[in-house]
Design an enzyme around this catalytic site. Structure first.
Site, PDB file in Angstrom:
ATOM      1  N   ARG A  94       0.865  -1.184   0.000  1.00  0.00           N
ATOM      2  CA  ARG A  94       0.000   0.000   0.000  1.00  0.00           C
ATOM      3  C   ARG A  94       0.907   1.241   0.000  1.00  0.00           C
ATOM      4  O   ARG A  94       1.866   1.303   0.768  1.00  0.00           O
ATOM      5  CB  ARG A  94      -0.948   0.015   1.213  1.00  0.00           C
ATOM      6  CG  ARG A  94      -1.945  -1.146   1.164  1.00  0.00           C
ATOM      7  CD  ARG A  94      -3.151  -0.930   2.026  1.00  0.00           C
ATOM      8  NE  ARG A  94      -4.031   0.118   1.521  1.00  0.00           N
ATOM      9  CZ  ARG A  94      -5.017   0.647   2.247  1.00  0.00           C
ATOM     10  NH1 ARG A  94      -5.230   0.234   3.489  1.00  0.00           N
ATOM     11  NH2 ARG A  94      -5.793   1.584   1.744  1.00  0.00           N
ATOM     12  N   GLN A 199     -15.626   1.893   6.108  1.00  0.00           N
ATOM     13  CA  GLN A 199     -14.941   1.592   7.385  1.00  0.00           C
ATOM     14  C   GLN A 199     -15.656   2.232   8.572  1.00  0.00           C
ATOM     15  O   GLN A 199     -15.613   1.701   9.677  1.00  0.00           O
ATOM     16  CB  GLN A 199     -13.486   2.087   7.354  1.00  0.00           C
ATOM     17  CG  GLN A 199     -12.572   1.298   6.447  1.00  0.00           C
ATOM     18  CD  GLN A 199     -12.405   1.992   5.119  1.00  0.00           C
ATOM     19  OE1 GLN A 199     -13.311   2.695   4.689  1.00  0.00           O
ATOM     20  NE2 GLN A 199     -11.287   1.793   4.472  1.00  0.00           N
ATOM     21  N   ASP A 240      -2.765   9.068   7.638  1.00  0.00           N
ATOM     22  CA  ASP A 240      -1.922   8.039   7.007  1.00  0.00           C
ATOM     23  C   ASP A 240      -0.514   8.551   6.732  1.00  0.00           C
ATOM     24  O   ASP A 240       0.430   7.766   6.646  1.00  0.00           O
ATOM     25  CB  ASP A 240      -2.562   7.549   5.712  1.00  0.00           C
ATOM     26  CG  ASP A 240      -3.801   6.739   6.035  1.00  0.00           C
ATOM     27  OD1 ASP A 240      -4.881   7.341   6.181  1.00  0.00           O
ATOM     28  OD2 ASP A 240      -3.665   5.518   6.207  1.00  0.00           O
ATOM     29  N   ASN A 250      -5.340  11.447   4.640  1.00  0.00           N
ATOM     30  CA  ASN A 250      -6.196  10.521   5.399  1.00  0.00           C
ATOM     31  C   ASN A 250      -7.284  10.030   4.446  1.00  0.00           C
ATOM     32  O   ASN A 250      -7.349  10.441   3.279  1.00  0.00           O
ATOM     33  CB  ASN A 250      -6.785  11.215   6.634  1.00  0.00           C
ATOM     34  CG  ASN A 250      -7.447  10.227   7.586  1.00  0.00           C
ATOM     35  OD1 ASN A 250      -6.832   9.220   7.958  1.00  0.00           O
ATOM     36  ND2 ASN A 250      -8.684  10.467   7.962  1.00  0.00           N
ATOM     37  N   LYS A 251      -8.109   9.150   4.935  1.00  0.00           N
ATOM     38  CA  LYS A 251      -9.154   8.535   4.119  1.00  0.00           C
ATOM     39  C   LYS A 251      -9.912   9.571   3.295  1.00  0.00           C
ATOM     40  O   LYS A 251     -10.211  10.669   3.782  1.00  0.00           O
ATOM     41  CB  LYS A 251     -10.105   7.768   5.056  1.00  0.00           C
ATOM     42  CG  LYS A 251     -11.257   7.055   4.421  1.00  0.00           C
ATOM     43  CD  LYS A 251     -10.871   6.091   3.320  1.00  0.00           C
ATOM     44  CE  LYS A 251      -9.791   5.098   3.688  1.00  0.00           C
ATOM     45  NZ  LYS A 251      -9.346   4.275   2.549  1.00  0.00           N
TER      46      LYS A 251
HETATM   47  O1  MRU Z   1      -7.594   2.517   3.608  1.00  0.00           O
HETATM   48  P1  MRU Z   1      -7.571   2.343   5.098  1.00  0.00           P
HETATM   49  O2  MRU Z   1      -8.841   1.780   5.649  1.00  0.00           O
HETATM   50  O3  MRU Z   1      -6.343   1.596   5.583  1.00  0.00           O
HETATM   51  O4  MRU Z   1      -7.449   3.845   5.622  1.00  0.00           O
HETATM   52  C1  MRU Z   1      -7.383   4.085   6.980  1.00  0.00           C
HETATM   53  C2  MRU Z   1      -7.378   5.518   7.338  1.00  0.00           C
HETATM   54  O5  MRU Z   1      -7.427   6.398   6.518  1.00  0.00           O
HETATM   55  C3  MRU Z   1      -7.227   5.822   8.783  1.00  0.00           C
HETATM   56  O6  MRU Z   1      -7.966   6.940   9.130  1.00  0.00           O
HETATM   57  C4  MRU Z   1      -5.740   6.077   9.091  1.00  0.00           C
HETATM   58  O7  MRU Z   1      -4.961   5.021   8.592  1.00  0.00           O
HETATM   59  C5  MRU Z   1      -5.503   6.227  10.537  1.00  0.00           C
HETATM   60  S1  MRU Z   1      -5.731   4.683  11.420  1.00  0.00           S
HETATM   61  C6  MRU Z   1      -5.291   4.996  13.038  1.00  0.00           C
END
Ligand code: MRU
Length: 348
Positions: A94, A199, A240, A250-251
């Site tokens: 990723r 999520q 992230d 972030n997401k």
């Molecule tokens: O694609 P994902 O579900 O791995 O994305 C997760 C996020 O964006 C979270 O908000 C981020 O990783 C922080 S987790 C403590």
């Protein structure tokens, strides 16, 4: 302490395998799978069986240690070369969350002074265990700092799942809610469902309900209306990758919330450990943004909802510019004001 009976640790080290909570099955089933090989680990990260920046880093670290255990090389340099290739492979799983490469680099660095292959194998395992233990402590500290910002009765909006199962324990953005529930402090959480993989709907609401937190689910496009109608006091999100100037990936949908926070006059907080900062990047423009499978948008639980042949754009993350962020909450405290200067001071 997060109740481990109701919110299990999502990544567990078993010496010969990794026991992983399959987050794709939640909330309907709480299923653990066993990962035995580096390929099992790689596929679990790519397919979001494990997700959340810190949990991805922890899983990759255990994956690298696990893989190294099986190497037959007896020459230390050949062992290190093989480790380097496995590290690159895991790092390719990723692209956006920097905790992945941060954790893998920590493992590789940990064996710099090893004098034998056996010593290196043991050191790698210990380092992965240490990364997980540190993350738990760090997330608790983030939660305690974040709680200082939330008065009793506050209503707080969040997106994605930056919770206990996305980390070693507690979570980042969700840590204050777990802690508040233990302490009898009343916080009301609004969780954005977080299209396309949901999520928020599947993981955040499940996790907070397990902890006895007052949580209400909304769809992503209800955020502006909800902030006004329900009197949301603050928004808190995870991260992230945070660059040297404070820009934060972030997401997808996080940037929308930051704009709303500014427009509607409420604070926008980012909660993240130091392992999420990438000081090698000056600004968010340099962050690689993952684009994922179009089926995450054209299908819902395997059922097609969009016409065959439609073009799809599916970025998994967006970048929130530093000027929209009220504060970044880390284990070392709360950064606010000139984020670039604050971050520089933190890392010096
Ligand atoms: O694609 P994902 O579900 O791995 O994305 C997760 C996020 O964006 C979270 O908000 C981020 O990783 C922080 S987790 C403590």
């Amino acid at each position: 302490m997060v109740n481990t009976k109701t919110v299990p640790q999502s990544v567990q080290w078993n010496e010969t395998s990794i026991k992983l909570l399959d987050q794709t099955k939640l909330p309907l089933e709480t299923v653990f799978i066993d990962l035995f090989t580096i390929e099992d680990v790689w596929k679990s990260i790519v397919s979001l069986k494990v997700r959340g920046a810190p949990a991805i880093g922890i899983t990759a670290a255990f994956g690298l240690a696990l893989s190294a255990k099986s190497y037959e090389e007896t020459n230390l340099e050949e062992f290190k070369e093989k480790l380097r290739k496995d590290k690159e492979h895991l790092a390719s799983s990723r692209p956006t969350a920097v905790n992945l490469i941060w954790a893998l680099n920590r493992l590789v660095t940990s064996i710099q002074d090893s004098t034998s292959v056996n010593e290196a194998k043991t050191t790698l395992t210990h380092e992965a265990i240490r990364i997980q233990a540190e993350d738990e402590a760090v997330c608790r500290q983030i939660g305690e700092h974040a709680l200082e910002l939330f008065k009793d009765g506050f209503k707080v909006l969040t997106i994605c799942n930056a919770g206990s199962i996305a980390t070693a324990r507690y979570g980042t953005a969700l840590a204050p809610f777990h802690l508040a529930a233990q302490q009898g402090k009343n916080l009301k959480v609004y969780a954005s469902e977080t299209r396309p993989v949901l999520q928020g709907a599947r993981l955040t609401t499940w996790e907070l309900l397990q902890s006895g937190v007052d949580v209400t689910l909304i769809t992503d496009n209800m955020a502006a209306h909800t902030i006004i109608e329900k009197g949301i006091d603050a928004i808190i999100v995870g991260a992230d990758r945070i660059t040297a100037n404070g820009d934060t990936a972030n997401k997808i949908g996080t940037f929308n919330l930051a704009i709303l926070a500014k427009t509607l006059g409420i604070p926008f907080y980012v909660a993240a450990p130091l392992s999420t900062f990438d000081m090698s990047l000056e600004s968010g423009e340099e962050i690689p943004i993952e684009e994922r499978n179009p089926e995450e948008i054209t299908h819902l639980h395997g059922v097609r909802i969009a016409p065959e042949g439609v073009q799809v754009y599916n970025p998994a993350f967006d970048v929130t510019p530093n000027d929209l962020i009220t504060a970044i909450i880390t284990e070392k405290g709360i950064l606010q004001g000139d984020l670039e200067v604050e971050i520089k001071n933190l890392f010096e």
